[in-house]
Design a protein around this motif. Structure first.
Motif, short mmCIF file in Angstrom:
data_model
loop_
_atom_site.label_atom_id
_atom_site.label_comp_id
_atom_site.label_asym_id
_atom_site.label_seq_id
_atom_site.Cartn_x
_atom_site.Cartn_y
_atom_site.Cartn_z
N GLU A 462 0.81 -1.22 0.00
CA GLU A 462 0.00 0.00 0.00
C GLU A 462 0.84 1.27 0.00
O GLU A 462 0.40 2.32 -0.47
CB GLU A 462 -0.93 0.01 1.22
CG GLU A 462 -2.18 -0.85 1.07
CD GLU A 462 -3.10 -0.31 -0.01
OE1 GLU A 462 -3.48 0.87 0.06
OE2 GLU A 462 -3.43 -1.08 -0.94
N PHE A 463 2.05 1.19 0.53
CA PHE A 463 2.90 2.39 0.56
C PHE A 463 3.19 2.90 -0.84
O PHE A 463 3.32 4.12 -1.05
CB PHE A 463 4.20 2.08 1.30
CG PHE A 463 5.17 3.24 1.34
CD1 PHE A 463 4.90 4.38 2.09
CD2 PHE A 463 6.35 3.21 0.60
CE1 PHE A 463 5.79 5.45 2.12
CE2 PHE A 463 7.24 4.27 0.62
CZ PHE A 463 6.95 5.40 1.39
N PHE A 464 3.31 2.00 -1.81
CA PHE A 464 3.62 2.38 -3.18
C PHE A 464 2.37 2.50 -4.04
O PHE A 464 2.47 2.51 -5.28
CB PHE A 464 4.58 1.37 -3.80
CG PHE A 464 5.97 1.42 -3.23
CD1 PHE A 464 6.76 2.54 -3.40
CD2 PHE A 464 6.47 0.35 -2.51
CE1 PHE A 464 8.03 2.59 -2.86
CE2 PHE A 464 7.75 0.40 -1.97
CZ PHE A 464 8.53 1.52 -2.15
N ARG A 465 1.21 2.58 -3.41
CA ARG A 465 -0.01 2.72 -4.18
C ARG A 465 0.01 4.04 -4.95
O ARG A 465 0.33 5.09 -4.42
CB ARG A 465 -1.23 2.69 -3.25
CG ARG A 465 -2.57 2.74 -4.00
CD ARG A 465 -3.73 2.60 -3.03
NE ARG A 465 -3.74 3.67 -2.04
CZ ARG A 465 -4.63 3.77 -1.06
NH1 ARG A 465 -5.56 2.83 -0.92
NH2 ARG A 465 -4.58 4.78 -0.21
N GLY A 466 -0.33 3.98 -6.21
CA GLY A 466 -0.34 5.15 -7.06
C GLY A 466 0.95 5.38 -7.83
O GLY A 466 1.00 6.27 -8.68
N VAL A 467 1.99 4.58 -7.56
CA VAL A 467 3.25 4.73 -8.28
C VAL A 467 3.12 4.10 -9.66
O VAL A 467 2.77 2.92 -9.78
CB VAL A 467 4.42 4.08 -7.51
CG1 VAL A 467 5.70 4.13 -8.35
CG2 VAL A 467 4.62 4.76 -6.17
N ASN A 468 3.36 4.86 -10.68
CA ASN A 468 3.36 4.34 -12.05
C ASN A 468 4.77 3.85 -12.36
O ASN A 468 5.64 4.63 -12.75
CB ASN A 468 2.92 5.42 -13.04
CG ASN A 468 2.65 4.87 -14.43
OD1 ASN A 468 3.24 3.87 -14.84
ND2 ASN A 468 1.75 5.51 -15.15
N TRP A 469 5.00 2.58 -12.17
CA TRP A 469 6.35 2.03 -12.28
C TRP A 469 6.91 2.16 -13.69
O TRP A 469 8.11 2.36 -13.87
CB TRP A 469 6.35 0.56 -11.85
CG TRP A 469 5.92 0.37 -10.44
CD1 TRP A 469 4.68 0.00 -9.98
CD2 TRP A 469 6.72 0.58 -9.27
NE1 TRP A 469 4.68 -0.04 -8.61
CE2 TRP A 469 5.91 0.30 -8.15
CE3 TRP A 469 8.04 0.97 -9.05
CZ2 TRP A 469 6.38 0.41 -6.84
CZ3 TRP A 469 8.52 1.07 -7.75
CH2 TRP A 469 7.69 0.79 -6.66
N ALA A 470 6.05 2.06 -14.67
CA ALA A 470 6.53 2.11 -16.06
C ALA A 470 6.96 3.52 -16.46
O ALA A 470 7.83 3.68 -17.33
CB ALA A 470 5.45 1.61 -17.01
N LEU A 471 6.39 4.54 -15.83
CA LEU A 471 6.67 5.93 -16.23
C LEU A 471 7.35 6.70 -15.11
O LEU A 471 7.25 7.94 -15.07
CB LEU A 471 5.37 6.63 -16.64
CG LEU A 471 4.61 6.03 -17.83
CD1 LEU A 471 3.33 6.80 -18.08
CD2 LEU A 471 5.48 6.01 -19.08
N ILE A 472 8.05 6.03 -14.23
CA ILE A 472 8.63 6.73 -13.08
C ILE A 472 9.71 7.71 -13.51
O ILE A 472 9.95 8.72 -12.85
CB ILE A 472 9.18 5.70 -12.07
CG1 ILE A 472 9.47 6.40 -10.73
CG2 ILE A 472 10.43 5.00 -12.61
CD1 ILE A 472 9.76 5.46 -9.61
#
Length: 515
Positions: A462-472
């Motif tokens: 949940e801490f990384f919820r909302g992280v767009n890993w592909a477009l970081i």
């Protein structure tokens, strides 16, 4: 509490009976400092790269070119300049570079800021890692330098070093990598309010570090030395891991994990929850068949459809045909099948890697490393938890008055956090961060998050919820040092001396301290 710079000479160590033997050398460090060996200083401080003193056991060819493509560096000026230089000169050597100043030092070598000697490429800055092979033979660390070359040559990732070239000059080994002008995260943290990062900044840096660790594990490399001092900041504000001298190289086999299918006794509510990811629990709306349309048979002949219901504007009822009934039945079966059979997961984690080496930084050592019972890739997830804790709280969780007490605290002291003030703006985020840290800092590595599935488990927290890993990489970093560094880079990047001086062979002056 303010955190003093940890001296690698005191905190980084390796037992003489190390079972791994596959560690790598420090990579492109921009600001790290280390204690120096006085006897080594007196022996080789007056030598230059042009020295003829060299033992036969460590002599190598004068230059070696790197021809491996780096897709992530395509069209970048520094990479294209090196490619053009290699096409024109054939090989890359020390005489093609001008050393400007020393920017860092590690356990097995020093790092110098350098530029190409040709005016057309003078704006391209590089970090050159210089290793004295003779000194490493005496210290029994030559294998670490050799493994560094092997690992760096295989890396191609936005958050890991790029090896532009490698060559030998006398008994020195030189690695040319990218230069990170933003310093390290330890230095950046010292500039923050209360010497700690905000939750959003910590999440950004932790996400990029996690992707770098994920790639390393996929390549069969256990990092083992994560700490803010080893996380460098590029000119654009994104990070780059450095210092691979303590890394472990191992084999990794991709695995396909198939979750256990749900049984018929599972509730309909659970099945609907799973199916929601692909379909709605309600039957999807069927296509409307016009009352004026006629179906065609396989041979093109017209056939009268059966059981056609005329749709009116008032009722908006759907047409019910034999085909519709079959489609609805098939869809229901598909939904139930998806609910019972979750998608498999691909995991590339070196879970079978084992080493009994006593290596690392005291405050970041995992319990299994201290115990000496053997450790694997889970040590990186422990250090990742300590790393995240330090960024958020400005200190490591188990630090004692001295190194011995620190090790005892890691083994025996339970994890604790500072109290979160209810109602603060980052209350929910801090709760999620504490939950993730607690799962990362499980003293039993088998219960630690990431032990079996690696980064897959951690990225879904949940801490990384909302992280767009592909477009970081498209996200603006918390700090972008390019504007500040562009001024100093432009002044240092100007060609110095006349044309004859720039073309002359370069000899390192005596005051350059190698170790």
């Amino acid at each position: 509490m303010a955190m003093t710079t940890r001296c690698p000479e005191d905190d980084e160590y390796e037992s003489s009976g190390s079972s791994s033997g596959t560690t790598t050398a420090a990579a492109a460090a921009a600001t790290t400092t280390t204690g120096q060996n006085s006897s080594t200083n007196s022996r080789i401080s007056d030598l230059s790269f042009s020295s003829s003193s060299s033992t036969a056991s460590v002599r190598k060819p004068a230059s070696v070119s790197i021809t491996v493509g780096k897709p992530h560096k395509a069209n970048q000026a520094a990479w294209e300049a090196m490619k053009l230089l290699r096409r024109e000169k054939g090989t890359v050597g020390l005489d093609h570079f001008r050393l400007l100043r020393r920017v860092g030092s590690g356990d097995i070598g020093n790092v110098y800021l350098c530029q190409l000697r040709y005016p057309f490429f003078s704006t391209c800055l590089y970090a050159m890692k210089v290793v004295d092979r003779e000194a490493l033979v005496v210290r029994n660390k030559l294998q670490r330098a050799e493994m560094e070359k092997e690992i760096l040559a295989t890396l191609d990732h936005p958050f890991l070093p790029t090896l532009y070239a490698q060559f030998e000059a006398s008994h020195y080994s030189c690695l040319v990598m990218e230069y990170c002008p933003g310093g390290d995260l330890h230095t950046v943290r010292q500039r923050q309010p209360n010497r700690r990062f905000s939750v959003s900044s910590a999440k950004f840096y932790a996400a990029e570090v996690l992707l770098a660790l994920e790639y390393l594990h996929m390549m069969g490399v256990v990092y083992r030395d994560l700490k803010p001092e080893n996380v460098l900041v590029r000119e654009d504000g994104h990070i780059m891991l450095s210092d691979f001298d303590l890394s472990l190289k191992c084999d990794v086999v991709p695995k396909l994990l198939k979750p256990k299918p749900s049984t018929d006794e599972d509730s309909a509510e659970q099945q609907c929850e799973v199916a929601d990811h692909a379909y709605s629990c309600a039957l999807p709306m069927q296509p409307v068949i016009s009352c004026f349309s006629v179906a065609k048979g396989v041979n093109g002949s017209r056939k009268n459809p059966k059981h056609i219901t005329v749709i009116t504007a008032t009722t908006m009822s759907t047409t019910t045909t034999t085909t519709t009934t079959n489609t609805a039945s098939s869809t229901t079966t598909t939904v139930k099948k998806l609910a019972k059979e979750p998608s498999p997961e691909v995991v590339v984690e070196p879970i079978n890697a084992r080493s009994k080496s006593f290596v690392g930084t005291h405050e970041y050592l995992a319990p299994e490393v201290i115990s000496g019972m053997g450790h694997g890739s889970a040590v990186d997830w422990w250090t990742f938890g300590v790393f995240l804790y330090e960024m958020l709280y400005g200190r490591t969780p188990f630090r004692g008055d001295n190194n011995e007490k620190t090790l005892i605290n890691i083994i025996k002291q339970p994890l604790s956090f500072q109290k979160i003030v209810a109602g603060c703006s980052d209350f929910d985020e801090m709760v999620r961060a504490q939950d993730l840290i607690s799962k990362l800092l499980m003293k039993n590595p088998k219960k630690r998050i990431g032990f079996l599935k690696g980064s897959v488990e951690i990225k879904s927290h949940e801490f990384f919820r909302g992280v767009n890993w592909a477009l970081i990489r498209s996200v603006r970093p918390p700090e972008v040092p390019s504007q500040l560094m562009s001024k100093s880079s432009s002044s240092r990047g100007k060609p110095q001396g006349n044309q004859v001086q720039r073309d002359a062979a370069y000899t390192v002056p005596a005051h350059f301290d190698y170790f």
